[in-house]
Write an enzyme that holds these catalytic residues in place. Sequence first.
Site, PDB file in Angstrom:
ATOM      1  N   HIS A  32      19.353  -7.277  -3.548  1.00  7.90           N
ATOM      2  CA  HIS A  32      19.186  -6.138  -4.074  1.00  7.90           C
ATOM      3  C   HIS A  32      20.725  -5.509  -4.347  1.00  7.90           C
ATOM      4  O   HIS A  32      21.171  -5.096  -3.098  1.00  7.90           O
ATOM      5  CB  HIS A  32      18.562  -5.152  -3.097  1.00  7.90           C
ATOM      6  CG  HIS A  32      17.116  -5.399  -3.298  1.00  7.90           C
ATOM      7  ND1 HIS A  32      16.636  -6.689  -2.664  1.00  7.90           N
ATOM      8  CD2 HIS A  32      15.980  -4.797  -3.873  1.00  7.90           C
ATOM      9  CE1 HIS A  32      15.268  -6.725  -2.824  1.00  7.90           C
ATOM     10  NE2 HIS A  32      14.856  -5.762  -3.588  1.00  7.90           N
ATOM     11  N   HIS A  72      15.982  -3.339   1.983  1.00  8.96           N
ATOM     12  CA  HIS A  72      16.251  -4.245   0.871  1.00  8.96           C
ATOM     13  C   HIS A  72      17.800  -4.194   0.603  1.00  8.96           C
ATOM     14  O   HIS A  72      18.325  -5.109  -0.239  1.00  8.96           O
ATOM     15  CB  HIS A  72      15.562  -3.931  -0.517  1.00  8.96           C
ATOM     16  CG  HIS A  72      15.515  -2.345  -1.032  1.00  8.96           C
ATOM     17  ND1 HIS A  72      15.139  -1.377  -0.244  1.00  8.96           N
ATOM     18  CD2 HIS A  72      16.624  -1.889  -1.696  1.00  8.96           C
ATOM     19  CE1 HIS A  72      15.508  -0.206  -0.895  1.00  8.96           C
ATOM     20  NE2 HIS A  72      16.538  -0.594  -1.812  1.00  8.96           N
ATOM     21  N   LEU A 122       8.956  -0.322   3.627  1.00  6.60           N
ATOM     22  CA  LEU A 122       9.698   1.142   3.266  1.00  6.60           C
ATOM     23  C   LEU A 122       8.859   2.131   4.346  1.00  6.60           C
ATOM     24  O   LEU A 122       7.968   2.280   4.459  1.00  6.60           O
ATOM     25  CB  LEU A 122       9.750   1.388   1.719  1.00  6.60           C
ATOM     26  CG  LEU A 122      10.630   0.618   0.953  1.00  6.60           C
ATOM     27  CD1 LEU A 122      10.271   0.894  -0.390  1.00  6.60           C
ATOM     28  CD2 LEU A 122      12.038   0.906   1.246  1.00  6.60           C
ATOM     29  N   HIS A 277      18.667  -2.377  -9.041  1.00  2.00           N
ATOM     30  CA  HIS A 277      18.095  -2.203  -7.966  1.00  2.00           C
ATOM     31  C   HIS A 277      17.763  -3.512  -7.223  1.00  2.00           C
ATOM     32  O   HIS A 277      18.128  -3.907  -6.205  1.00  2.00           O
ATOM     33  CB  HIS A 277      16.793  -1.642  -8.330  1.00  2.00           C
ATOM     34  CG  HIS A 277      15.741  -1.698  -7.004  1.00  2.00           C
ATOM     35  ND1 HIS A 277      15.525  -0.873  -5.938  1.00  2.00           N
ATOM     36  CD2 HIS A 277      14.658  -2.646  -6.985  1.00  2.00           C
ATOM     37  CE1 HIS A 277      14.931  -1.472  -4.889  1.00  2.00           C
ATOM     38  NE2 HIS A 277      14.295  -2.325  -5.722  1.00  2.00           N
ATOM     39  N   HIS A 486     -16.422   5.013  12.713  1.00  2.00           N
ATOM     40  CA  HIS A 486     -15.638   4.800  13.938  1.00  2.00           C
ATOM     41  C   HIS A 486     -16.004   3.759  14.792  1.00  2.00           C
ATOM     42  O   HIS A 486     -15.312   3.388  15.723  1.00  2.00           O
ATOM     43  CB  HIS A 486     -16.192   5.978  14.692  1.00  2.00           C
ATOM     44  CG  HIS A 486     -15.542   7.409  14.382  1.00  2.00           C
ATOM     45  ND1 HIS A 486     -15.538   7.787  13.145  1.00  2.00           N
ATOM     46  CD2 HIS A 486     -14.575   8.313  14.967  1.00  2.00           C
ATOM     47  CE1 HIS A 486     -14.622   9.021  12.935  1.00  2.00           C
ATOM     48  NE2 HIS A 486     -14.418   9.010  14.212  1.00  2.00           N
TER      49      HIS A 486
HETATM   50  C1  TPP Z   1       5.750  -0.567   1.912  1.00  4.63           C
HETATM   51  C2  TPP Z   1       6.822  -1.279   0.602  1.00  4.63           C
HETATM   52  N1  TPP Z   1       6.325  -1.138  -0.452  1.00  4.63           N
HETATM   53  C3  TPP Z   1       7.194  -1.609  -1.312  1.00  4.63           C
HETATM   54  C4  TPP Z   1       8.228  -2.139  -1.319  1.00  4.63           C
HETATM   55  C5  TPP Z   1       9.051  -2.868  -2.235  1.00  4.63           C
HETATM   56  N2  TPP Z   1      10.170  -2.318  -2.833  1.00  4.63           N
HETATM   57  C6  TPP Z   1      11.331  -2.525  -2.257  1.00  4.63           C
HETATM   58  S1  TPP Z   1      12.582  -1.608  -2.697  1.00  4.63           S
HETATM   59  C7  TPP Z   1      11.486  -0.502  -3.534  1.00  4.63           C
HETATM   60  C8  TPP Z   1      12.088   0.792  -4.313  1.00  4.63           C
HETATM   61  C9  TPP Z   1      12.683   1.511  -3.404  1.00  4.63           C
HETATM   62  O1  TPP Z   1      13.600   2.470  -4.011  1.00  4.63           O
HETATM   63  P1  TPP Z   1      14.692   3.251  -3.599  1.00  4.63           P
HETATM   64  O2  TPP Z   1      14.555   3.522  -1.923  1.00  4.63           O
HETATM   65  O3  TPP Z   1      15.089   4.386  -4.489  1.00  4.63           O
HETATM   66  O4  TPP Z   1      15.982   2.296  -3.393  1.00  4.63           O
HETATM   67  P2  TPP Z   1      17.048   1.879  -4.432  1.00  4.63           P
HETATM   68  O5  TPP Z   1      16.284   1.768  -5.819  1.00  4.63           O
HETATM   69  O6  TPP Z   1      17.743   3.211  -4.562  1.00  4.63           O
HETATM   70  O7  TPP Z   1      17.583   0.738  -3.964  1.00  4.63           O
HETATM   71  C10 TPP Z   1      10.277  -0.944  -3.422  1.00  4.63           C
HETATM   72  C11 TPP Z   1       8.970  -0.493  -4.132  1.00  4.63           C
HETATM   73  C12 TPP Z   1       8.618  -2.120  -0.054  1.00  4.63           C
HETATM   74  N3  TPP Z   1       9.654  -3.024   0.289  1.00  4.63           N
HETATM   75  N4  TPP Z   1       8.097  -1.869   1.203  1.00  4.63           N
END
Ligand code: TPP
Length: 675
Positions: A32, A72, A122, A277, A486
């Site tokens: 990324h 990432h 995330l 991204h 539960h």
């Molecule tokens: C829990 C989770 N869901 C999905 C992903 C896959 N994923 C990685 S980065 C991303 C988008 C994140 O967007 P942002 O935080 O705005 O990052 P940017 O595009 O600015 O690098 C996704 C959906 C992940 N890493 N973790």
Amino acid sequence: MSDTQQDALDQLSINTLRLLAVDQVQKANSGHPGAPLGCAPIAYLLYHKLMKYNPVDPLWSDRDRFVLSNGHASALLYGVLHLTGYNLPMEQLKQFRQWGSHTAGHPEMGETPGVEVTTGPLGQGFAEAVGLAIAEKHLAAIYNNAGDNHVEDPAHASHTPVDHYTYVLCGDGDLMEGISHESASLAGTLGLGKLIVLYDDNLISLDGPTELSYTEDVTKRFEAYDWQVLSVADGNDLVAIEKAILEGKAETKKPTLIRVRTVIGYGSPKAGTNKVHGEALGAEAVKATKKNFGFPEDESFYVPEEAGKNWLQAVEKGKAAQAAWEAKFAEYKKAYPALGEQYERAFAGKLSDGFAASVPTFPTDKPVATRNAGQVVLNAVAKSVPELFGGAADLTASTKTIFKDSPSFHVDPAGRNVFFGVREFGMLAAVNGMAAHGGLIPFGSTFFTFSDYCRSAIRMGSLQSNHSLYIFTHDSVGLGEDGPTHQPVEHLMALRVIPQLTDFRPADANETAAVWKLALERKSASFMALSRQDLPVLDAVKYKVFEGVAKGAYVLEAYGNDIVLVATGSEVEVVMKAALELKENGILATVVSMPSFKIFEEQSEEYKLSIFPHGVPKISVEAGATMGWWKYIGREGVAIGIDKFGASAPGPLVMEKYGISVANVVEHAKKLVKK
Ligand SMILES: Cc1ncc(C[n+]2csc(CCOP(=O)(O)OP(=O)(O)O)c2C)c(N)n1
């Protein structure tokens, strides 16, 4: 150096970092580049100017913590760690995301020096950072000036071995995740003044512009949580970012969120779009980006000499900071020898000498629910394990995980009881953060069925080998009337499949004590499933409970070799009674209690065979999913368990109806032995 020269050096250093990230992703053809290009100035300010850390000793206990919640963007962190002199040679950047490297796809604690917590799912980095900041606040209250913040004697007033910040870099994705809502709310409530979150507010996430799915007013949201919220209009404005961070530091009562408006993929031809991204820029775009920054287009992993030197100042600065802290800590130890010793011991992950002797045993005269036994153990070891710290997700009255002689952390940060509120996921992620911090053995508790809510944190704690304790009560349909919502059924097996996680389901109060002892000694993530209902107490001496539990499974009664009856938790009582009845019928059983699959798997083959010998019929009894038992009882065995949802009725009746009964075990045993 003139201001202009300094500006030029800053920009050169930042762009060096940017392009190191671009090159890592390009070489791996995976990763990324967008967030690193946008966030490099923030990382530079933190690591070059503002943070306290020593690259030569990444585990110095009083360092500032940095969490890359948008994991990432790992290429950014690896670039920083390399440039600031951590043991992460350029070769590692060239091996980004490759087999055996220390530069994994997402940052992993323990794999890369300088990575504080594992991030990538995330929101969880954010939540772990809340745990790091809780740990700092609690330890500061315990140790600084021996817990007295109003010391009269000025000679003692500056004994503050715990004094650091937790910085987070996060993205839109982190703040969209539910866990960020839980954790931010908790952080505001707890007034974590030394938590500073820099939000990469770039308006782009993976699918496109954030307006597709994320339109709330983030400022208002965080203000409502009682955070200080600051905004920086231009992510390349070092002066403005620094000013905001300093304002964050000055606000000691509230956590701070700094919204930094950045441009994803800054400087690249794909800047400002989701195209940058999560994939390599491509050879042409890499060249264009380098040209844009005035770097040689055909050189990769290029560090201009001046930039390299500039970044590397971190080493001398870090060594000096740590040396100064160590000198002060030596003074601290003189002033407070016992606390000084405790600090060193706890950060070294060693238990106190008196710990084992403080683990209680229970008399057999009356039955005890294992959740109640857990409470007795927790309080019995509280003094000898002062690093034990935690609480429940608003179920303290049920899970019983409370230190009776300690205040609430919220009211008094020296207090050892954390009221996490109804935030299971945020709780266990914070527990992992506290464990990663060091100096504490943290725990969090809730009903076993809600382990699902925090499963990802349990997985992350296991992956990171955090010494986190997850305590779950109401561990079976035996909890009764609350009904199937539960009543955990599949949870035991569902957690036993998580690698590196130790499972514990004790059969009685004494096994609970033994399990607690092991959970404290093992230094890795573990969970214990405890009963709501009373269970008869096994004679700790007669059954050698502590030795047995330490092997994961052990023989409680050996009437003979006609059949093996194995059970866990509350079902051990059932097989004990069944064995007696079978004996009266001339069938001689061996009764095995199996409080931990994980620990049993660590035993020798010989021991395992002594518990589950070939050629002897076997029955397992556990009030949960049967999948997983066949390994021990074989295809010919009978697994008595629950492969459907529970039912709302008194616990003993549900058990009975579902076949978790002496009569059912006896019946199956008779049939098996006859065969
Ligand atoms: C829990 C989770 N869901 C999905 C992903 C896959 N994923 C990685 S980065 C991303 C988008 C994140 O967007 P942002 O935080 O705005 O990052 P940017 O595009 O600015 O690098 C996704 C959906 C992940 N890493 N973790």
